[in-house]
Design an enzyme around this catalytic site. Structure first.
Site, short mmCIF file in Angstrom:
data_model
loop_
_atom_site.label_atom_id
_atom_site.label_comp_id
_atom_site.label_asym_id
_atom_site.label_seq_id
_atom_site.Cartn_x
_atom_site.Cartn_y
_atom_site.Cartn_z
N CYS A 107 15.07 75.27 142.58
CA CYS A 107 15.07 75.28 141.12
C CYS A 107 13.68 75.63 140.62
CB CYS A 107 15.47 73.89 140.64
SG CYS A 107 15.38 73.64 138.86
N THR A 155 12.02 73.92 138.69
CA THR A 155 11.27 72.66 138.77
C THR A 155 10.55 72.55 140.11
OG1 THR A 155 12.93 71.62 137.36
CG2 THR A 155 11.52 70.13 138.63
N HIS A 189 7.41 74.47 140.03
CA HIS A 189 6.32 73.73 139.37
C HIS A 189 5.69 72.74 140.36
CE1 HIS A 189 6.87 75.15 135.27
NE2 HIS A 189 8.17 74.98 135.40
N HIS A 229 16.66 68.81 144.27
CA HIS A 229 17.72 68.04 143.60
C HIS A 229 19.05 68.79 143.52
CE1 HIS A 229 15.45 70.30 140.51
NE2 HIS A 229 16.64 70.54 140.04
N ARG A 273 16.83 91.39 136.51
CA ARG A 273 17.64 90.22 136.15
C ARG A 273 18.82 90.63 135.27
NH1 ARG A 273 14.39 84.75 136.30
NH2 ARG A 273 14.90 84.41 138.49
N GLY A 280 16.23 76.24 127.31
CA GLY A 280 14.93 76.71 127.79
C GLY A 280 13.81 75.81 127.30
P1 NAD Z 1 13.98 81.44 134.71
O1 NAD Z 1 12.54 81.23 134.45
O2 NAD Z 1 14.42 81.88 136.06
O3 NAD Z 1 14.56 82.47 133.64
C1 NAD Z 1 14.02 82.70 132.39
C2 NAD Z 1 14.21 84.17 132.06
O4 NAD Z 1 13.78 84.39 130.74
C3 NAD Z 1 13.39 85.10 132.97
O5 NAD Z 1 14.26 86.02 133.62
C4 NAD Z 1 12.43 85.77 132.00
O6 NAD Z 1 12.14 87.11 132.36
C5 NAD Z 1 13.22 85.69 130.70
N1 NAD Z 1 12.44 85.93 129.49
C6 NAD Z 1 11.09 85.84 129.30
N2 NAD Z 1 10.77 86.22 128.05
C7 NAD Z 1 11.92 86.56 127.42
C8 NAD Z 1 12.23 87.02 126.11
N3 NAD Z 1 11.30 87.22 125.18
N4 NAD Z 1 13.53 87.28 125.83
C9 NAD Z 1 14.51 87.09 126.75
N5 NAD Z 1 14.25 86.65 128.01
C10 NAD Z 1 12.97 86.38 128.34
O7 NAD Z 1 14.69 80.06 134.31
P2 NAD Z 1 16.10 79.38 134.71
O8 NAD Z 1 15.96 78.67 136.01
O9 NAD Z 1 17.24 80.32 134.53
O10 NAD Z 1 16.12 78.27 133.57
C11 NAD Z 1 16.20 78.67 132.23
C12 NAD Z 1 15.39 77.78 131.32
O11 NAD Z 1 15.99 76.49 131.25
C13 NAD Z 1 13.94 77.53 131.75
O12 NAD Z 1 13.11 77.47 130.61
C14 NAD Z 1 14.01 76.14 132.39
O13 NAD Z 1 12.78 75.47 132.33
C15 NAD Z 1 15.03 75.48 131.51
N6 NAD Z 1 15.78 74.36 132.08
C16 NAD Z 1 16.07 73.33 131.23
C17 NAD Z 1 16.85 72.28 131.66
C18 NAD Z 1 17.20 71.20 130.72
O14 NAD Z 1 17.77 70.19 131.15
N7 NAD Z 1 16.92 71.37 129.42
C19 NAD Z 1 17.32 72.25 132.98
C20 NAD Z 1 17.02 73.32 133.83
C21 NAD Z 1 16.25 74.38 133.36
ZN ZN Z 2 17.10 72.07 138.75
#
Ligand code: NAD
Ligand code: ZN
Length: 345
Positions: free
Chosen positions: A42, A44, A47, A67, A204, A267
């Site tokens: 993930c 996470t 990070h 996880h 992507r 996000g």
């Molecule tokens: P990821 O980082 O793999 O994907 C994010 C995508 O957004 C990337 O492909 C990136 O190129 C794209 N991006 C960047 N700038 C952009 C823009 N201006 N317009 C459109 N797209 C853009 O992340 P992921 O693993 O798919 O997770 C998605 C998001 O959800 C992350 O921010 C993550 O931290 C968050 N998240 C939140 C929870 C929660 O419980 N709230 C849980 C898991 C993940």
């Molecule tokens: Zn996760």
């Protein structure tokens, strides 16, 4: 079983994770021991690998990370009567408290005392995981360990996507990471009319079109507002899902929504985001923050959808043996992969 297992842990306060021999966890009366077959990496975990500011603040040293998992039950605590040895399973990685008002109301996902496996508590990047039996989600035979290992992020996607009614709606997903792509696939499955997904990474977006019937838009080259007439939509999108964490994406989304549009935010932006709140007010937009998965309603819905034709398997783009975890993390860090799955068998 020997008393030691392989486990990927944060043993030094610096960049990286290290494969260790760690004791197989001892379980309590209400726990099960799960033999891990597959795990997903993930964002996470990246990070934690990078040991960034967030990780340094939150993650204890010597933590076993991870996880997202699928495995099988190999030991039952003495109070556990409703699960069987050999049962294939995944599970909810948020360990909830039972004291808060929200928990006592059955809104387990809103419990403020939640602790995460692989973040606050020993995690799943290991041959064995201890988990409260309460958190176990049995896997039906027709759901593979590969899919079992990505149910946690699929659950984030499902939780977000099912926040608002999707049938017949025009849906915008910003961010074609693994979770955005899966959310777009869920929106399609749930009967949305148009599903548009944006990113700034063409690999992507290409992956998104392989996973689901979606319209990809690279916001570096194309204005979202031009897509609206192209798809013969009247005003804009009815439902938005912010899945990038990028500050510009939410702004673009608000501009592209209809009056009265509904937005779910998954996000995580890096800090405070500049948003034109007057646009949100005058467009009468509803915003909903989404955290984790609804325990256990999201699990129920996603397993039902997987058994009912939802196919997200193409989002898994890379598979490695657990000993080759470094390749897995490098692939993730490159930022163009789908889900990366590690095999612990
Ligand atoms: P990821 O980082 O793999 O994907 C994010 C995508 O957004 C990337 O492909 C990136 O190129 C794209 N991006 C960047 N700038 C952009 C823009 N201006 N317009 C459109 N797209 C853009 O992340 P992921 O693993 O798919 O997770 C998605 C998001 O959800 C992350 O921010 C993550 O931290 C968050 N998240 C939140 C929870 C929660 O419980 N709230 C849980 C898991 C993940
Ligand atoms: Zn996760």
């Amino acid at each position: 079983m020997s008393n030691l297992m392989k486990a990927l842990a944060k043993t030094k306060p610096e960049e990286g994770l290290w494969m260790q021999h760690a004791p197989v966890p001892e379980i309590g009366p209400d726990d099960v021991l799960i033999k891990i077959n597959k795990t997903g990496i993930c964002g996470t975990d990246i990070h934690i690998w990078n040991w960034d500011e967030w990780a340094r603040k939150v993650v204890p040293l010597n933590l076993i990370t991870g996880h997202e998992f699928a495995g099988e039950i190999v030991e039952l605590g003495k109070n556990v009567t409703d699960l069987a040895l050999g049962q294939r399973c995944s599970g909810e990685g948020h360990l909830i408290g039972k004291e808060s008002r929200q928990s006592r109301a059955g809104k387990f996902h809103l419990d403020p005392d939640t602790r995460g496996i692989g973040v606050n508590e020993q995690g799943a990047f290991a041959q064995y995981l201890r988990l409260p039996a309460f958190n176990v989600v049995p896997l039906p035979d027709d759901i593979s360990d590969d899919i079992g290992a990505i149910l946690d992020p699929l659950g984030n996607a499902v939780h977000t996507a099912l926040s608002f009614d999707l049938l017949g709606e025009d849906v915008l997903v910003t961010g074609a990471g693994p979770i955005g792509i899966m959310a777009a696939a869920v929106a399609r499955h749930a009967g949305a009319r148009n599903v548009v997904i944006t990113d700034i990474n063409s690999e992507r977006l290409e992956l998104a079109t392989r996973v689901a019937d979606v319209v990809p838009v690279n916001v570096l080259n194309e204005d979202l507002k031009d897509v609206i007439p192209r798809l013969k939509m009247r005003q804009g999108f009815d439902v938005g899902m912010e899945m990038s964490g990028n500050q510009a994406a939410l702004d673009q989304m608000v501009e592209a929504m209809v009056m009265g549009g509904r937005i779910a935010l998954l996000g995580i932006p890096p800090g405070k985001s500049p948003v034109d709140w007057s646009r949100i007010v005058f467009k009468a937009i509803t915003l909903k923050g989404v955290y984790g998965r609804e325990i256990f309603e999201t699990w129920y819905k996603m397993i039902a959808m997987l058994q009912n034709g939802l196919d997200v398997s193409a989002v898994i783009t890379h598979r490695f043996q657990s000993d080759d975890f470094r390749d897995g993390f490098e692939t993730m860090k490159a930022g163009s992969s789908g889900k990366v799955v590690l095999d612990w068998t």
